[in-house]
Motif scaffolding. Structure first.
Motif, PDB file in Angstrom:
ATOM      1  N   ASP A 200       0.827  -1.208   0.000  1.00  0.00           N
ATOM      2  CA  ASP A 200       0.000   0.000   0.000  1.00  0.00           C
ATOM      3  C   ASP A 200       0.864   1.263   0.000  1.00  0.00           C
ATOM      4  O   ASP A 200       0.423   2.305  -0.504  1.00  0.00           O
ATOM      5  CB  ASP A 200      -0.925  -0.017   1.220  1.00  0.00           C
ATOM      6  N   CYS A 308     -13.396  -5.321   2.606  1.00  0.00           N
ATOM      7  CA  CYS A 308     -12.633  -4.274   1.911  1.00  0.00           C
ATOM      8  C   CYS A 308     -12.577  -2.990   2.727  1.00  0.00           C
ATOM      9  O   CYS A 308     -11.517  -2.337   2.825  1.00  0.00           O
ATOM     10  CB  CYS A 308     -13.254  -4.010   0.546  1.00  0.00           C
ATOM     11  N   SER A 309     -13.690  -2.635   3.328  1.00  0.00           N
ATOM     12  CA  SER A 309     -13.685  -1.434   4.171  1.00  0.00           C
ATOM     13  C   SER A 309     -12.809  -1.630   5.411  1.00  0.00           C
ATOM     14  O   SER A 309     -12.112  -0.709   5.853  1.00  0.00           O
ATOM     15  CB  SER A 309     -15.113  -1.089   4.587  1.00  0.00           C
ATOM     16  N   ARG A 310     -12.801  -2.856   5.946  1.00  0.00           N
ATOM     17  CA  ARG A 310     -11.966  -3.125   7.111  1.00  0.00           C
ATOM     18  C   ARG A 310     -10.483  -3.043   6.749  1.00  0.00           C
ATOM     19  O   ARG A 310      -9.667  -2.515   7.522  1.00  0.00           O
ATOM     20  CB  ARG A 310     -12.291  -4.508   7.671  1.00  0.00           C
ATOM     21  N   THR A 312      -9.166  -1.255   4.342  1.00  0.00           N
ATOM     22  CA  THR A 312      -8.846   0.160   4.105  1.00  0.00           C
ATOM     23  C   THR A 312      -8.670   0.912   5.420  1.00  0.00           C
ATOM     24  O   THR A 312      -7.720   1.700   5.582  1.00  0.00           O
ATOM     25  CB  THR A 312      -9.963   0.797   3.269  1.00  0.00           C
ATOM     26  N   GLU A 313      -9.568   0.660   6.369  1.00  0.00           N
ATOM     27  CA  GLU A 313      -9.456   1.348   7.669  1.00  0.00           C
ATOM     28  C   GLU A 313      -8.187   0.935   8.398  1.00  0.00           C
ATOM     29  O   GLU A 313      -7.500   1.766   8.999  1.00  0.00           O
ATOM     30  CB  GLU A 313     -10.677   1.017   8.520  1.00  0.00           C
ATOM     31  N   ARG A 314      -7.815  -0.335   8.347  1.00  0.00           N
ATOM     32  CA  ARG A 314      -6.612  -0.791   9.047  1.00  0.00           C
ATOM     33  C   ARG A 314      -5.351  -0.206   8.413  1.00  0.00           C
ATOM     34  O   ARG A 314      -4.398   0.162   9.125  1.00  0.00           O
ATOM     35  CB  ARG A 314      -6.563  -2.309   9.034  1.00  0.00           C
ATOM     36  N   LEU A 316      -5.163   2.693   6.918  1.00  0.00           N
ATOM     37  CA  LEU A 316      -5.103   4.103   7.340  1.00  0.00           C
ATOM     38  C   LEU A 316      -4.581   4.222   8.767  1.00  0.00           C
ATOM     39  O   LEU A 316      -3.775   5.116   9.083  1.00  0.00           O
ATOM     40  CB  LEU A 316      -6.488   4.734   7.215  1.00  0.00           C
ATOM     41  N   GLN A 317      -5.002   3.348   9.638  1.00  0.00           N
ATOM     42  CA  GLN A 317      -4.507   3.388  11.029  1.00  0.00           C
ATOM     43  C   GLN A 317      -3.015   3.093  11.089  1.00  0.00           C
ATOM     44  O   GLN A 317      -2.282   3.697  11.881  1.00  0.00           O
ATOM     45  CB  GLN A 317      -5.284   2.378  11.875  1.00  0.00           C
ATOM     46  N   ASP A 320      -1.083   6.130  10.040  1.00  0.00           N
ATOM     47  CA  ASP A 320      -1.057   7.112  11.117  1.00  0.00           C
ATOM     48  C   ASP A 320      -0.099   6.707  12.230  1.00  0.00           C
ATOM     49  O   ASP A 320       0.515   7.553  12.889  1.00  0.00           O
ATOM     50  CB  ASP A 320      -2.463   7.301  11.689  1.00  0.00           C
ATOM     51  N   GLN A 336      -1.663  -4.660  14.805  1.00  0.00           N
ATOM     52  CA  GLN A 336      -2.288  -4.078  13.628  1.00  0.00           C
ATOM     53  C   GLN A 336      -1.895  -4.852  12.365  1.00  0.00           C
ATOM     54  O   GLN A 336      -2.726  -5.068  11.476  1.00  0.00           O
ATOM     55  CB  GLN A 336      -1.884  -2.613  13.498  1.00  0.00           C
ATOM     56  N   SER A 343      -7.698  -9.938   7.886  1.00  0.00           N
ATOM     57  CA  SER A 343      -8.726  -9.420   6.978  1.00  0.00           C
ATOM     58  C   SER A 343      -8.405  -9.795   5.536  1.00  0.00           C
ATOM     59  O   SER A 343      -9.304 -10.137   4.754  1.00  0.00           O
ATOM     60  CB  SER A 343      -8.831  -7.898   7.118  1.00  0.00           C
TER      61      SER A 343
END
Length: 637
Positions: A200, A308-310, A312-314, A316-317, A320, A336, A343
């Motif tokens: 990513d 897929c949303s999970r 993407t959120e992971r 991003l975390q 950060d 993480q 996932s």
């Protein structure tokens, strides 16, 4: 155990004979299909094939019955059974598909994992060789690229080295086998998370496919394919159902609301009518399977969106967490990475599920082909078929079933759209038409209500059909079972295995007796029994009394009998005796002896030179010897 093995061997022999005889008649049947039709036939109480060991005659009867059912069909009966057998043996739930895939992956990597567990390190070269094996195993288990590619292996080695350096192998070798396997799984999750994060970040990810995009495209294509197949099949079923409606005529008696069904002047031959019925059953079974697969695909689509949303959120975390930081505590980043990999593995599982469902869909499409009717019959049926608008107008004027006109319990559905047709007898088709039209399947109108009889729910296409069924429910119930027993493909279609197994032979006889009715006449002979004169007949009652007294005396008598041991065994024993013969013996010479008679006497009674008298015997050794001139006489008197 021996009996179980013998039963399996018998089943193998029967299935082999069925497939061989069907092939001889030009019908290619798989072994699984032959086994299925054999089990269904054994459940039929008409043949009385019990659970005990079958005799030779019963085995031959079972083989001939199965062969006749598979080869005498002129339509799609055998192909329907083939499709049912294939779907039941290949279709599985999502969890079962995932577990089977995991077992396959573990079985392929098990030899390499065993080498890692049993490895003995004696030098630095052995240490590096073992480390390379560990990298390969982690890459294979994760499914992220091909470990034979140098770029993939290099990236996986770097990711593993960042969390598990080469020096850690010394501690790894001291662990038990279970702890080693547990740490391999944990390293797989962490390394996979690192590689996905690098992908990513555009800093790696060699050999890793864009799983979210591929899945979204694949699930959309599969869903569209299924919806198109369902629509086409539904149109075919409606067309065939319309053809069947032209063959039968329904009349309603106004005084009793009773529905009568009769066959119109033969439009098509009986063979074509049977073909039309079997094609309808075949397409309905295919339609049910398509809808089942569509439900699974829609569930996969929902899961893919969530996963897929999970992911993407992971990601991003993680960005950060690691942003502008050179050193990060492992307790913050490792969980993480592991969650990200889990996932992603779930997305891989969805790909496996979609691949399995697509293979089943492709095979069912090849099996769904039916034998078409002749063009002449299609033209005749199409010309007499009712229009769809006319049928819809008839359904618009439906009524509710009145409980006062039936002998069954009436149920009214509140939420018709969510009603499961599997809970309704004959899979939601009209029970009255199924019986009266000898196995024809017509869709029922659930808004009319349902009838409950013997714990089963029945649906109908009109209130008149429901009233006719409700006046004599037992007759229609037994006749329906008779139709299902004669057509094995309906047992699976309606999920009636348990009902057929519980059906007793007595019920079958009673059912057949109710169904088979006809008018007949008989003529009795004047004297069916020839004349007979009994020589022991007597008109005098006292003769019978004397016989009774005589029999009573006989009953008081006691009879003694003996039974030898050998005769109880009922054995015949024979002995062969040698004929007698004379035997003689010759000695060298004949000889004989004679002993003297022992006599006692007193010596000296008449005077003798001996002084005293004494007893003596006739032994000559005690007598004095005589000379030639002397004479000695002994008187024995």
């Amino acid at each position: 155990m021996n009996r179980l093995i013998e039963t399996k061997n018998i089943f193998k022999f029967i299935t082999k004979e069925i497939t061989t005889k069907c092939a001889a008649k030009g019908q290619n049947i798989s072994t699984a299909c032959a086994l299925r039709i054999m089990k269904i036939t054994m459940q039929n109480p008409e043949y009385e094939f019990g659970a005990e060991m079958l005799t030779r005659g019963q085995i031959q009867q079972l083989i001939m019955t199965c062969v006749s059912k598979l080869t005498d069909s002129i339509g799609s009966s055998s192909r329907t059974i083939e499709m049912q057998v294939y779907f039941s043996s290949h279709y599985a739930t999502k969890d079962e598909i995932i577990m089977e895939h995991r077992r396959t992956v573990l079985s392929r990597t098990e030899p390499l994992i065993a080498e890692i567990k049993d490895a003995v390190v004696t030098s630095n070269e052995d240490m590096r060789h073992l480390y390379r094996k560990l990298v390969v195993v982690i890459t294979l288990l994760s499914g992220l690229g091909n470990p034979t590619a140098s770029t993939v292996l290099k990236e996986a080695t770097a990711a593993l080295h960042s969390v598990f350096p080469l020096s850690e192998l010394t501690r790894f070798m001291t662990l038990s086998d279970d702890d080693k396997m547990r740490q391999i799984v944990e390293l797989k999750q962490i390394v996979s998370g690192i590689r996905l994060f690098n992908r990513d970040s555009h800093k790696g990810g060699e050999g890793i496919d864009d799983m979210p995009t591929i899945l979204q495209q694949a699930v959309a294509a599969t869903r569209d394919l299924l919806m198109q197949a369902i629509q086409e099949t539904q149109e075919q079923v409606e067309r065939l159902t319309g053809y069947l409606e032209t063959v039968y005529c329904e009349t309603v008696q106004a005084d009793s609301d009773t529905l009568r069904v009769s066959v119109v002047t033969p439009v098509i031959a009986d063979e074509e009518l049977a073909l039309l019925k079997e094609n309808t059953v075949h397409l309905i079974q295919y339609l049910i399977y398509l809808r089942t697969l569509l439900d699974d695909v829609q569930m996969c689509e929902k899961d893919i969106v969530i996963l897929c949303s999970r992911v993407t959120e992971r990601l991003l975390q993680l960005h950060d967490t690691v942003r502008y930081r050179t050193a990060i505590p492992t307790n913050q980043v490792y969980p993480q990475f592991m969650d990200l990999s889990m996932s992603w593995f779930s997305l891989q599982n969805q790909m496996i599920i979609l691949s399995t469902l697509s293979q089943i869909i492709y095979t069912l499409q090849n099996m769904a082909k039916v034998q078409p009717l002749s063009d002449e019959n299609i033209q005749i049926l199409s010309s007499q078929q009712k229009s769809t608008s006319a049928r819809i107008s008839m359904l618009d004027r439906v009524k509710k079933i009145k409980p006062s006109k039936v002998k069954c319990e009436v149920l009214e559905l509140v939420n018709i759209e969510n009603c499961d047709p599997k809970k309704i007898q004959y899979y939601g088709h009209c029970a009255f038409r199924f019986v009266e039209m000898d196995g024809c399947l017509f869709p029922a109108v659930l808004s009319l209500g349902l009838l409950r009889y013997k714990g089963l729910l029945f649906a109908f296409s009109s209130v008149e059909a429901a009233y006719t069924f409700g006046r004599d429910p037992d007759r229609y119930y037994q006749h329906g079972l008779d139709i299902v027993v004669r057509r094995p493909e309906l047992i699976v279609l309606f999920n009636m295995d348990e009902q057929i197994q519980n059906l007793k032979p007595s019920c079958k006889m009673a059912m057949s007796a109710v169904v088979q009715k006809c008018d007949s006449q008989t003529q009795t002979e004047t004297h069916p029994v020839p004349s007979h004169i009994d020589p022991t007949y007597s008109w005098n009652i006292w003769d019978y009394k004397r016989q009774a007294v005589h029999l009573a005396d006989i009953c008081k008598s006691v009879t003694h009998s003996t039974q030898t041991i050998e005769s109880t065994k009922r054995l015949h024993i024979g002995v062969q005796a040698t004929p007698t013969r004379s035997a003689g013996m010759q000695v060298m010479q004949h000889s004989a002896t004679n002993t003297a008679t022992l006599r006692s006497y007193i010596v000296g009674l008449r005077g003798n030179w001996l002084r005293d008298q004494f007893m003596a015997n006739n032994l000559w050794s005690y007598l004095p010897k005589c000379t030639g001139t002397e004479k000695t006489s002994i008187d024995y008197s």
